[in-house]
Design an enzyme around this catalytic site. Structure first.
Site, mmCIF file in Angstrom:
data_model
loop_
_atom_site.group_PDB
_atom_site.id
_atom_site.type_symbol
_atom_site.label_atom_id
_atom_site.label_comp_id
_atom_site.label_asym_id
_atom_site.label_seq_id
_atom_site.Cartn_x
_atom_site.Cartn_y
_atom_site.Cartn_z
ATOM 1 N N LYS A 126 -8.416 34.458 31.914
ATOM 2 C CA LYS A 126 -9.338 34.902 30.529
ATOM 3 C C LYS A 126 -8.189 34.866 29.446
ATOM 4 O O LYS A 126 -7.300 35.714 29.765
ATOM 5 C CB LYS A 126 -9.597 36.449 31.070
ATOM 6 C CG LYS A 126 -10.947 36.489 31.960
ATOM 7 C CD LYS A 126 -11.904 36.325 31.590
ATOM 8 C CE LYS A 126 -13.302 36.710 32.333
ATOM 9 N NZ LYS A 126 -14.493 36.579 31.968
ATOM 10 N N LYS A 237 -24.545 31.516 36.794
ATOM 11 C CA LYS A 237 -24.325 32.830 37.189
ATOM 12 C C LYS A 237 -26.043 33.633 37.568
ATOM 13 O O LYS A 237 -26.575 33.640 36.559
ATOM 14 C CB LYS A 237 -23.832 34.103 35.986
ATOM 15 C CG LYS A 237 -22.445 33.644 35.738
ATOM 16 C CD LYS A 237 -21.897 34.522 34.926
ATOM 17 C CE LYS A 237 -20.308 34.348 34.530
ATOM 18 N NZ LYS A 237 -19.932 34.762 33.147
#
Length: 331
Positions: A126, A237
């Protein structure tokens, strides 16, 4: 994140009420399209509607995800088997990437070293939480120690490059690409399609769409997004993109356009992760997937999903039950 609001759905047949199918309605405050103060009422209204006609077209993504999981679980005897495969038989495994959360240079490097020592050969970092110069230095340090043959690096920007101009972003991504990076997720924020399309055309670094897919639940719009942006990859997702059937549609649309894809969980509890992992196993995936391992929440449900190194596996003989302190609403 210290706590997370979670809704658990159970379904059963009145002729055999002891067998229940369980699913998670995975709401994510600040991210889910359906986020609202009265979400419990939205769930109740959706379920009452489903009992009348069994249609889910206009339901929130998280409700569809929960219903699909619970019904599939019920149809498989309520044994926490949602999508049967070699994986749920205990013989198959899924390779996953290790997730490195944002932090300062030293903290991120410490997390990277820990993941590699555990056996991970693919990491997702990230980025956007520290300066670009520090992040570039960190990536360079990683590559000095682990080559591209030994370690695959994915980056997740979560739209953090939106604060830069297109030209600045392109220059930055091309600098990053020198370090043999697999891809970068969502450099620009959702909705900045023209800029993202240009990046897909001009950047050396392959681009993956993530948040751009959330809330897009009709097939025509799915095709339009991929045709308009032409990304190299998409990230699926299921709890955020309309459930498993809609995720299957995304896969079909991507394959038609030679767009790569992989599947990612999104901080669901062990119940949601169990369903996503089992669905992923039916896809015969060959590259590392972005599946969590149920290690985030201290009070999470005990799950038959386990991890050894970078591989997830299922323990068929492991039993688990829901917490006693759940508040149930009957529809």
């Amino acid at each position: 994140m210290n706590d997370k609001e979670t809704f658990i759905l159970q379904v059963w047949d009145d002729e055999n009420p002891s067998i229940k199918g369980t699913g998670e309605i995975a709401l994510f405050r600040g991210l889910s399209e359906e986020d609202s103060e009265n979400f419990d009422k939205i769930i109740e209204t959706s379920l009452q509607s489903f009992l009348k006609d069994e249609k889910t077209a206009d339901f929130p993504s998280s409700v569809i995800f929960g219903l699909e999981s619970a019904i599939a679980s019920l149809n498989n005897g309520g044994r926490w088997i949602v999508f049967p495969s070699d994986f749920t038989n205990g013989t198959g495994t899924i390779v996953i990437n290790g997730l490195i959360w944002m932090g300062d240079h030293a903290k991120m490097l410490e997390r990277i070293e820990r993941k590699i020592s555990e056996g991970f050969t693919c990491l997702k970092l990230k980025i956007g939480g520290i300066s670009f110069a520090e992040e570039l230095s960190l990536i360079g340090e990683i590559r000095k120690r682990w080559s591209g043959k030994d370690l695959t690096i994915r980056l997740d920007a979560n739209g953090s490059f939106s604060r830069y101009t297109f030209e600045e972003t392109l220059s930055m991504l091309n600098l990053i690409a020198r370090y043999d990076i697999h891809s970068i997720e969502q450099p620009f924020a959702k909705g900045e399609r023209k800029k993202t399309r240009r990046l897909c055309e001009e950047s050396i670094l392959p681009i993956a769409l993530d948040e751009e897919l959330i809330g897009v639940n009709d097939n025509e719009s799915k095709q339009q997004i991929l045709d308009e942006i032409q990304p190299q990859y998409i990230i699926l997702k299921p709890s955020l993109c309309g459930g498993f059937n809609h995720a299957d549609e995304w896969i079909a649309v991507a394959r038609e356009r030679n767009v790569g894809w992989w599947i990612t969980s999104a901080l669901e509890s062990a119940i949601g992760l169990n369903a996503i992992t089992q669905w992923t196993a039916t896809k015969n995936v060959e590259i590392p997937q972005g599946l969590g391992t149920g290690e985030l929440y201290k009070n999470d449900f005990h799950s038959p999903i386990a991890r050894h190194g970078e591989r997830l596996f299922f323990v068929p003989e492991k039993h688990w039950e829901l917490h006693d302190n759940l508040n149930w609403i009957y529809v």
